[in-house]
Write a protein that holds these residues in place. Structure first.
Motif, PDB file in Angstrom:
ATOM      1  N   PRO A 106     -10.052 -28.729 -25.411  1.00 28.97           N
ATOM      2  CA  PRO A 106     -11.390 -28.641 -26.022  1.00 28.97           C
ATOM      3  C   PRO A 106     -12.410 -29.343 -25.129  1.00 28.97           C
ATOM      4  O   PRO A 106     -12.893 -30.416 -25.462  1.00 28.97           O
ATOM      5  CB  PRO A 106     -11.211 -29.353 -27.367  1.00 28.97           C
ATOM      6  CG  PRO A 106     -10.115 -30.333 -27.129  1.00 28.97           C
ATOM      7  CD  PRO A 106      -9.198 -29.712 -26.097  1.00 28.97           C
ATOM      8  N   GLU A 153       1.472 -33.616 -30.280  1.00 30.95           N
ATOM      9  CA  GLU A 153       1.010 -33.107 -31.581  1.00 30.95           C
ATOM     10  C   GLU A 153      -0.347 -32.426 -31.426  1.00 30.95           C
ATOM     11  O   GLU A 153      -0.616 -31.397 -32.053  1.00 30.95           O
ATOM     12  CB  GLU A 153       0.884 -34.254 -32.592  1.00 30.95           C
ATOM     13  CG  GLU A 153       2.213 -34.832 -33.045  1.00 30.95           C
ATOM     14  CD  GLU A 153       2.915 -35.626 -31.955  1.00 30.95           C
ATOM     15  OE1 GLU A 153       2.215 -36.217 -31.085  1.00 30.95           O
ATOM     16  OE2 GLU A 153       4.161 -35.643 -31.922  1.00 30.95           O
ATOM     17  N   GLU A 154      -1.226 -33.028 -30.628  1.00 34.69           N
ATOM     18  CA  GLU A 154      -2.529 -32.402 -30.397  1.00 34.69           C
ATOM     19  C   GLU A 154      -2.363 -31.072 -29.667  1.00 34.69           C
ATOM     20  O   GLU A 154      -2.968 -30.062 -30.045  1.00 34.69           O
ATOM     21  CB  GLU A 154      -3.433 -33.356 -29.597  1.00 34.69           C
ATOM     22  CG  GLU A 154      -3.923 -34.530 -30.437  1.00 34.69           C
ATOM     23  CD  GLU A 154      -4.623 -35.600 -29.623  1.00 34.69           C
ATOM     24  OE1 GLU A 154      -5.630 -36.153 -30.110  1.00 34.69           O
ATOM     25  OE2 GLU A 154      -4.152 -35.936 -28.507  1.00 34.69           O
ATOM     26  N   TYR A 190       0.204 -29.110 -29.584  1.00 33.95           N
ATOM     27  CA  TYR A 190       0.778 -28.127 -30.512  1.00 33.95           C
ATOM     28  C   TYR A 190      -0.322 -27.514 -31.370  1.00 33.95           C
ATOM     29  O   TYR A 190      -0.439 -26.286 -31.496  1.00 33.95           O
ATOM     30  CB  TYR A 190       1.824 -28.813 -31.400  1.00 33.95           C
ATOM     31  CG  TYR A 190       2.378 -27.913 -32.485  1.00 33.95           C
ATOM     32  CD1 TYR A 190       3.469 -27.092 -32.252  1.00 33.95           C
ATOM     33  CD2 TYR A 190       1.779 -27.868 -33.751  1.00 33.95           C
ATOM     34  CE1 TYR A 190       3.957 -26.247 -33.238  1.00 33.95           C
ATOM     35  CE2 TYR A 190       2.260 -27.026 -34.739  1.00 33.95           C
ATOM     36  CZ  TYR A 190       3.352 -26.219 -34.483  1.00 33.95           C
ATOM     37  OH  TYR A 190       3.820 -25.378 -35.459  1.00 33.95           O
ATOM     38  N   ALA A 191      -1.140 -28.358 -31.962  1.00 33.89           N
ATOM     39  CA  ALA A 191      -2.180 -27.863 -32.874  1.00 33.89           C
ATOM     40  C   ALA A 191      -3.242 -27.046 -32.131  1.00 33.89           C
ATOM     41  O   ALA A 191      -3.723 -26.029 -32.635  1.00 33.89           O
ATOM     42  CB  ALA A 191      -2.820 -29.032 -33.620  1.00 33.89           C
ATOM     43  N   TYR A 192      -3.594 -27.480 -30.924  1.00 33.28           N
ATOM     44  CA  TYR A 192      -4.597 -26.729 -30.149  1.00 33.28           C
ATOM     45  C   TYR A 192      -4.073 -25.330 -29.825  1.00 33.28           C
ATOM     46  O   TYR A 192      -4.836 -24.356 -29.824  1.00 33.28           O
ATOM     47  CB  TYR A 192      -4.936 -27.444 -28.833  1.00 33.28           C
ATOM     48  CG  TYR A 192      -5.610 -28.782 -28.980  1.00 33.28           C
ATOM     49  CD1 TYR A 192      -6.143 -29.203 -30.193  1.00 33.28           C
ATOM     50  CD2 TYR A 192      -5.736 -29.642 -27.906  1.00 33.28           C
ATOM     51  CE1 TYR A 192      -6.770 -30.431 -30.314  1.00 33.28           C
ATOM     52  CE2 TYR A 192      -6.367 -30.871 -28.013  1.00 33.28           C
ATOM     53  CZ  TYR A 192      -6.869 -31.267 -29.233  1.00 33.28           C
ATOM     54  OH  TYR A 192      -7.490 -32.486 -29.356  1.00 33.28           O
ATOM     55  N   VAL A 217      -1.596 -23.581 -31.416  1.00 35.26           N
ATOM     56  CA  VAL A 217      -1.494 -22.763 -32.640  1.00 35.26           C
ATOM     57  C   VAL A 217      -2.873 -22.197 -32.989  1.00 35.26           C
ATOM     58  O   VAL A 217      -3.028 -20.994 -33.243  1.00 35.26           O
ATOM     59  CB  VAL A 217      -0.946 -23.602 -33.822  1.00 35.26           C
ATOM     60  CG1 VAL A 217      -1.148 -22.867 -35.156  1.00 35.26           C
ATOM     61  CG2 VAL A 217       0.525 -23.922 -33.613  1.00 35.26           C
ATOM     62  N   TYR A 218      -3.868 -23.066 -32.999  1.00 39.07           N
ATOM     63  CA  TYR A 218      -5.224 -22.669 -33.377  1.00 39.07           C
ATOM     64  C   TYR A 218      -5.733 -21.526 -32.506  1.00 39.07           C
ATOM     65  O   TYR A 218      -6.225 -20.509 -32.993  1.00 39.07           O
ATOM     66  CB  TYR A 218      -6.138 -23.892 -33.236  1.00 39.07           C
ATOM     67  CG  TYR A 218      -7.574 -23.698 -33.686  1.00 39.07           C
ATOM     68  CD1 TYR A 218      -7.995 -24.139 -34.932  1.00 39.07           C
ATOM     69  CD2 TYR A 218      -8.510 -23.089 -32.868  1.00 39.07           C
ATOM     70  CE1 TYR A 218      -9.314 -23.986 -35.349  1.00 39.07           C
ATOM     71  CE2 TYR A 218      -9.828 -22.926 -33.273  1.00 39.07           C
ATOM     72  CZ  TYR A 218     -10.226 -23.375 -34.516  1.00 39.07           C
ATOM     73  OH  TYR A 218     -11.523 -23.214 -34.923  1.00 39.07           O
ATOM     74  N   GLY A 278      -3.939 -18.184 -32.840  1.00 38.74           N
ATOM     75  CA  GLY A 278      -4.329 -17.546 -34.094  1.00 38.74           C
ATOM     76  C   GLY A 278      -5.693 -16.892 -34.014  1.00 38.74           C
ATOM     77  O   GLY A 278      -5.894 -15.757 -34.484  1.00 38.74           O
ATOM     78  N   LYS A 314       6.898 -24.605 -28.797  1.00 40.13           N
ATOM     79  CA  LYS A 314       7.082 -24.656 -30.250  1.00 40.13           C
ATOM     80  C   LYS A 314       5.914 -23.975 -30.960  1.00 40.13           C
ATOM     81  O   LYS A 314       6.094 -23.237 -31.931  1.00 40.13           O
ATOM     82  CB  LYS A 314       7.207 -26.111 -30.695  1.00 40.13           C
ATOM     83  CG  LYS A 314       7.553 -26.294 -32.165  1.00 40.13           C
ATOM     84  CD  LYS A 314       7.805 -27.767 -32.471  1.00 40.13           C
ATOM     85  CE  LYS A 314       8.276 -27.969 -33.914  1.00 40.13           C
ATOM     86  NZ  LYS A 314       7.391 -27.393 -34.926  1.00 40.13           N
ATOM     87  N   ASP A 320       6.356 -20.817 -33.326  1.00 40.81           N
ATOM     88  CA  ASP A 320       6.024 -20.942 -34.744  1.00 40.81           C
ATOM     89  C   ASP A 320       5.013 -19.885 -35.177  1.00 40.81           C
ATOM     90  O   ASP A 320       4.999 -19.480 -36.342  1.00 40.81           O
ATOM     91  CB  ASP A 320       5.478 -22.342 -35.055  1.00 40.81           C
ATOM     92  CG  ASP A 320       6.580 -23.391 -35.019  1.00 40.81           C
ATOM     93  OD1 ASP A 320       7.759 -23.027 -34.829  1.00 40.81           O
ATOM     94  OD2 ASP A 320       6.253 -24.588 -35.172  1.00 40.81           O
ATOM     95  N   VAL A 321       4.151 -19.469 -34.274  1.00 36.66           N
ATOM     96  CA  VAL A 321       3.158 -18.459 -34.645  1.00 36.66           C
ATOM     97  C   VAL A 321       3.736 -17.056 -34.497  1.00 36.66           C
ATOM     98  O   VAL A 321       3.568 -16.206 -35.366  1.00 36.66           O
ATOM     99  CB  VAL A 321       1.869 -18.599 -33.800  1.00 36.66           C
ATOM    100  CG1 VAL A 321       0.857 -17.508 -34.177  1.00 36.66           C
ATOM    101  CG2 VAL A 321       1.238 -19.970 -34.009  1.00 36.66           C
ATOM    102  N   ASP A 322       4.451 -16.811 -33.402  1.00 36.81           N
ATOM    103  CA  ASP A 322       5.020 -15.471 -33.185  1.00 36.81           C
ATOM    104  C   ASP A 322       6.094 -15.536 -32.115  1.00 36.81           C
ATOM    105  O   ASP A 322       5.797 -15.553 -30.921  1.00 36.81           O
ATOM    106  CB  ASP A 322       3.910 -14.496 -32.763  1.00 36.81           C
ATOM    107  CG  ASP A 322       4.428 -13.083 -32.555  1.00 36.81           C
ATOM    108  OD1 ASP A 322       5.669 -12.856 -32.598  1.00 36.81           O
ATOM    109  OD2 ASP A 322       3.593 -12.191 -32.332  1.00 36.81           O
TER     110      ASP A 322
END
Lengths: 256, 256, 256, 256
Positions: free
Chosen positions: D66, D81-82, D84-86, D88-89, D92, D130, D134-136
């Motif tokens: 970001p 963890e950051e 991973y979340a970045y 996934v976001y 998506g 991961k 987790d998303v696809d």
């Protein structure tokens, strides 16, 4: 007579998001105001400057990295040129509010990862010092006692304020114990007060290794983000006063 | 002798993104520098100030809405308090670069939607004028000729510069023809040059309805975002010079 | 048997900034999760989705304007194309977290100024409805009862949920009393509970003018940003249960 | 028969700022589309997906840090963890546009500093793998040949694509020569084409030290940000075709 400045970061709200306790203001003599990069926004900055003037505390810019999401706490690989420009920009933005409100800006204290990185990296420290000097050479540069920031500030002809911490332990070389070490934080408030008194009165601190080492202490960093922190600030304030130590903002003209 | 300022927006790059043509600089006498809200970033601002000083053009702040995604062109429902704080912030940020580079800031011109909204909204115009005055009352406020910005600037004791457009048509009441009207833009460069000459020499403009109306023209807005715009600027510059009109930045002390 | 959904906005923290009370979760049956534009960030979204799954509440996307500083509450002049793209983007971002956590997204509720603008502007409402349909036509579109959002959702073949407010008064035409009117807010909690019961049981609401008008009520908007709001939610929840009303999330397949 | 994918980053415009050449599309078989963090915005993403579908190139998400100001190229101290979340976001967000346009997302390639950091840092690489899984789990993970990204992708059961570079030199251990070394870049286009042909045909590359080392080459990274880069892409495309090498996107089901 010994004297000490007590400073805390302030004005770290953003938009609808509130952060920080006004209750800290009676117990500090200077505040470092976020400038819209890691926290703060124009409305918050204006209100914060007004509040600082109302309470008579010294006003400083608190420039950080352009990382609101990480609150400026994340190390970023920035060049000295970027740091220089970030610091010039943020000092200027805050200076305009201070001028509009009829106040005086007295100092600059880098924030978070910028503070920590520049404490060890001479090139970044020089970029900060040069930015401060180029915008206003009468500003005082706050930085970790014994760090590259202090060295760079002096090299650029700035008055500096060596910052110490009440709640952090020190190593034999005068550096802070890294946070990865479980002994980095002083949780016991008695110990924290005692450490500050020793630093202010004796200009010494007992290292984690048990050695008394020399330390310059112009200003103590306090926290204002929760009520416990405010109570500790009050306690430290009173302890210093009871010792006859003058609690006052660092003066521009006083030394060096 | 008639005189006119030619201004253009400048320093609108951001990070890796480039925008604007340096080639415009020989044909303008003042630039409005983006301040990091709608465009610009600290590194870009520094380089732009250096460039402006090198070319000897007058430097102004170009504050806009905090909407990089929309380039500050989108109407936003902001309060006068927000506008005041946004303008103070951005003037301050640019002022610091100007000071660091040894230059002088001469003016402020609001950008995009802020410019258009404040042209009609007295409360927003006053917020801008008050911000300029509070930061530096010697700054000249640029705004649409005959607009609320000019009125507010005068009410706050500021020197103002009434801005006219080469490539826009005017209504009988002196307002710009809305862009929704296909006749809003003057595509013919001969017509555009002719309109400017009439505005500068005669202080009149022929409205879309065919009436010659009075207009104040202190500065003409030029564009520097593509090569055709630069060529038009050169052409206008030469046409004005050939008419014996002095092309020079608005002077702080000159009038009012 | 009458049934009603109770929804609240959730996951509106950002970085270090905390907003919202987890204590609301036992009293709502669906949550609208901020997607990173007006509030929320990737870490917050992940934790919020986990929390929603843990509490068994229905998960919806809560897309807003790209205006973190204004919390998505400021009107912005956006085009239908922009709104379409903003909504697709935000639904997708949240959907990925929901999928990664093994949950199901059930609905979309626009946030703040986007919600209010689209309630009245058919083109914006259609942009939202089209975005929802294009990403997942089984999603339920939440919108103000009787508004353009509901009309657009139906036109695009979506299941819709008509939203009513406990603490807002209504006009004779079924619209909300504007906030500029001092009578817009129902401060008396007894009145607020009574209004909801009437809306759910009788599908009617008494307007500010004293007329009983028809209203569709599929879901009630609750607030979760302070403790008083949580207590009101609990009270409303219990009042509805005592009336024998089924409190449950809107089901995708149930109607239309 | 040998086959190779040619990929380039795409959709890196933002708001009014244009970046990238559409002319690259005939010479690549897959594109990595920026997702709004380091570049790209919702309107740009939609248009880019439409363009990719029109040209029949494989679509991948190109998640980054970001940091729009730094274009995602600056190292940031982020936690797994950051990351991973970045990731996934961003996957998506892009997936929603791909679905809305009736296309298929085939792969994920991390961008800039995230790519480089995860190539060497197993924890970050695993966070990315991961997130993708987790998303696809049918998505292909692109990463530097021989890097932690490829290892992590395989460990999480993903199909991977080992990426090689035409214009970078390699070390004996298969790593890229750091950019700080003046020999890091292959400026000679003949040499660059020759290196790719050797990597694709022989699965070997000659290191800077002169050793022929084994390398996996599923995809070659091309640039599309200027006209010279487009011409090189065309040249490489033709050279590969003339060698009878099949130029095609990596297939999801093909291997492993």
């Amino acid at each position: 007579m010994r004297m000490i400045d007590l400073n805390c970061d302030f004005g770290e709200s953003f938009g609808v998001y509130q952060l920080g306790q006004e209750g800290i203001l009676p117990y500090v003599t200077s505040v470092n105001i976020a400038c819209g990069f890691h926290a703060g926004d124009p409305l918050v900055m204006r209100r914060t400057v007004q509040l600082a003037i109302h309470h008579g505390v010294a006003i400083g810019a608190h420039p950080g990295f352009p990382d609101l999401l990480g609150f400026g706490r994340r190390v970023m690989a920035v060049s000295p040129e970027e740091v220089y420009a970030y610091v010039v920009y943020q000092i200027g933005a805050l200076a305009a509010f201070v001028k509009a409100e009829g106040g005086t800006m007295t100092h600059v204290k880098p924030h978070g990862a910028l503070y920590n990185m520049a404490a060890k990296d001479a090139a970044l420290a020089e970029a900060i010092a040069k930015a401060v000097r180029d915008v206003d050479p009468s500003l005082i540069l706050y930085g970790l006692a014994g760090s590259e920031i202090i060295r760079a500030g002096r090299a650029y002809g700035l008055r500096t304020a060596s910052e110490v911490f009440a709640d952090r332990t020190y190593q034999d070389d005068g550096s802070l114990t890294p946070r990865s070490d479980p002994r980095a934080i002083i949780a016991d408030e008695d110990e924290a007060v005692k450490q500050v008194l020793m630093m202010v009165r004796d200009r010494r601190v007992r290292s984690l290794q048990g050695t008394d080492i020399a330390i310059e202490a112009d200003t103590v960093c306090l926290h204002g983000d929760n009520e416990q922190a405010v109570r500790f600030a009050q306690r430290l304030y009173e302890a210093l006063r009871n010792e006859g130590i003058a609690i006052q903002a660092v003066r521009r003209e006083e030394r060096r």
